[in-house]
Design an enzyme around this catalytic site. Structure first.
Site, PDB file in Angstrom:
ATOM      1  N   VAL A   5      33.954  38.298  38.311  1.00  0.00           N
ATOM      2  CA  VAL A   5      33.894  38.297  39.778  1.00  0.00           C
ATOM      3  C   VAL A   5      35.117  38.986  40.377  1.00  0.00           C
ATOM      4  O   VAL A   5      35.395  38.847  41.566  1.00  0.00           O
ATOM      5  CB  VAL A   5      33.771  36.851  40.313  1.00  0.00           C
ATOM      6  CG1 VAL A   5      32.492  36.204  39.812  1.00  0.00           C
ATOM      7  CG2 VAL A   5      34.986  35.996  39.940  1.00  0.00           C
ATOM      8  N   HIS A  13      27.509  37.516  38.323  1.00  0.00           N
ATOM      9  CA  HIS A  13      27.937  36.255  38.932  1.00  0.00           C
ATOM     10  C   HIS A  13      28.578  36.453  40.297  1.00  0.00           C
ATOM     11  O   HIS A  13      29.277  35.569  40.792  1.00  0.00           O
ATOM     12  CB  HIS A  13      28.898  35.523  37.991  1.00  0.00           C
ATOM     13  CG  HIS A  13      28.261  35.135  36.698  1.00  0.00           C
ATOM     14  ND1 HIS A  13      28.970  34.959  35.525  1.00  0.00           N
ATOM     15  CD2 HIS A  13      26.955  34.898  36.379  1.00  0.00           C
ATOM     16  CE1 HIS A  13      28.136  34.630  34.549  1.00  0.00           C
ATOM     17  NE2 HIS A  13      26.908  34.590  35.045  1.00  0.00           N
ATOM     18  N   CYS A  66      28.888  29.018  59.368  1.00  0.00           N
ATOM     19  CA  CYS A  66      28.283  30.297  59.731  1.00  0.00           C
ATOM     20  C   CYS A  66      28.029  30.353  61.233  1.00  0.00           C
ATOM     21  O   CYS A  66      27.440  29.427  61.814  1.00  0.00           O
ATOM     22  CB  CYS A  66      26.978  30.477  58.961  1.00  0.00           C
ATOM     23  SG  CYS A  66      26.003  31.917  59.440  1.00  0.00           S
ATOM     24  N   GLY A  97      34.171  41.712  25.376  1.00  0.00           N
ATOM     25  CA  GLY A  97      35.024  40.668  25.927  1.00  0.00           C
ATOM     26  C   GLY A  97      34.321  39.440  26.453  1.00  0.00           C
ATOM     27  O   GLY A  97      34.708  38.920  27.497  1.00  0.00           O
ATOM     28  N   SER A 106      32.265  35.601  25.129  1.00  0.00           N
ATOM     29  CA  SER A 106      31.775  34.700  24.089  1.00  0.00           C
ATOM     30  C   SER A 106      30.307  34.347  24.300  1.00  0.00           C
ATOM     31  O   SER A 106      29.738  33.591  23.511  1.00  0.00           O
ATOM     32  CB  SER A 106      32.610  33.414  24.075  1.00  0.00           C
ATOM     33  OG  SER A 106      32.461  32.728  25.311  1.00  0.00           O
TER      34      SER A 106
END
Length: 334
Positions: free
Chosen positions: A134, A161, A228, A268, A270
């Protein structure tokens, strides 16, 4: 009733017993194997999937590496989406720690491996990139490759993500005007004592931008973002929290990139998150080729690379990808 959500695989996976194929025991051999892997399919038919391990050289931590968050912060537990939405105290705690960490997090620059990946996309050797990160570092690396990539990086990059640079309403799904940078300025103006601590630094940062506040530090209440302006819903960073589903359009774009490729290069990660693991599983099930470069073990890699399938090496990503760049330049491809 279902039990409480649990963080999947907080511990590191064991390293592979040997590389695949077994003779890839040196860095030069690993570089050559990944170079050959990239050249074995027609241009654009390889997709790259990345995780936090590609960003550690930029100064960010990963989750399960030797210096990762789960290894160094034994009490670390990321906030769940249900907690963010339904528990005001935990939501406020998240925003305060995220405020303290964001400026340092957002100032990080792409690593050499980010730059090489962007170059591979630019020349058409790689068809696209799916990242679990992110941190926007792939986006920055691609934009720096010139005007053509500036115009087209959104087609070539899927941020699986989400990205911390954006803020979104959880109800109407509108993006916050000005993004996280503008919100950060407002939060600083509303929380002067917290701003003093942020400027002072010396905070332990996590891979998703938040920080650990030192023991014994006492701070006043934190003024978090308002609701919002359009619908009154809660706003949150435009990232996928633990326990939260991917946005449908993001999932479809990622599946499209992976579904249309012949080869998948994994860098990079897992593969602890289900969303990334499924993408690799999908390629393996339709007999596509997979290569992986990551330090430490990965989820189900004994299945993905069993019986000598694919390429699996355990070397530093930066060393491998810079070496790949050199070999491709020698061949006149870059």
């Amino acid at each position: 009733m279902p039990g409480p959500l649990r963080i999947p695989f907080p511990n590191a996976f064991p390293s592979p017993a040997s590389p695949t194929p077994p003779h890839l025991t040196t860095l030069p051999s690993a570089i050559s194997a990944i170079t050959d892997f990239l050249l074995a399919s027609p241009p654009g038919k390889t997709t790259i999937l990345t995780g936090a391990g590609i960003s550690t050289a930029s100064g960010l931590t990963d989750y399960r590496g030797p210096q990762g968050t789960y290894s160094t912060r034994t009490n670390f537990r990321p906030v769940l989406i249900t907690e963010f939405l339904n528990e005001p105290a935990k939501r406020n705690r998240y925003w305060s720690r995220a405020f303290l960490g964001y400026d340092s997090f957002s100032s990080k620059q792409p690593s050499p491996a980010h730059r090489v990946v962007a170059e591979l996309v630019k020349v058409g050797l790689v068809g696209g990139v799916v990242t679990q990160n992110v941190d926007s570092l792939h986006e920055r690396a691609m934009v720096r490759e010139g005007e053509e990539m500036r115009l087209h990086w959104r087609e070539k990059l899927v941020e699986l993500h989400g990205a911390l640079r954006e803020v979104r309403c959880v109800k109407c799904e509108e993006l916050y005007e000005g993004g996280r940078a503008k919100l950060q300025e407002w939060l600083a103006s509303q929380n002067p004592v917290w701003e003093e601590l942020r400027v002072k630094g010396d905070l332990i940062q996590g891979p998703d931008g938040d920080v650990a506040v030192p023991e014994g530090v006492r701070l006043p209440g934190f003024v978090e973002p308002g609701r919002c302006g359009g619908c009154g819903g809660l706003v949150k960073p435009d990232i996928v929290f633990f326990g939260e589903n991917l946005r449908r359009e993001v999932k479809e774009r990622a599946e499209g990139l992976v579904g249309g490729c012949e080869r998948l290069l994994v860098l990079g990660t897992s593969l602890a998150t289900l969303s990334a693991w499924r993408l690799v599983k999908r390629v393996v099930e339709r007999r596509g080729e997979v290569a992986m470069v990551t330090l430490g073990g990965a989820r189900d890699e004994q299945v993905f690379f069993g019986e000598g399938r694919g390429v699996r090496v355990e070397f530093d990503i930066q060393d491998v990808m810079v070496g790949v760049e050199g070999e491709l330049r020698n061949k006149g491809i870059l």
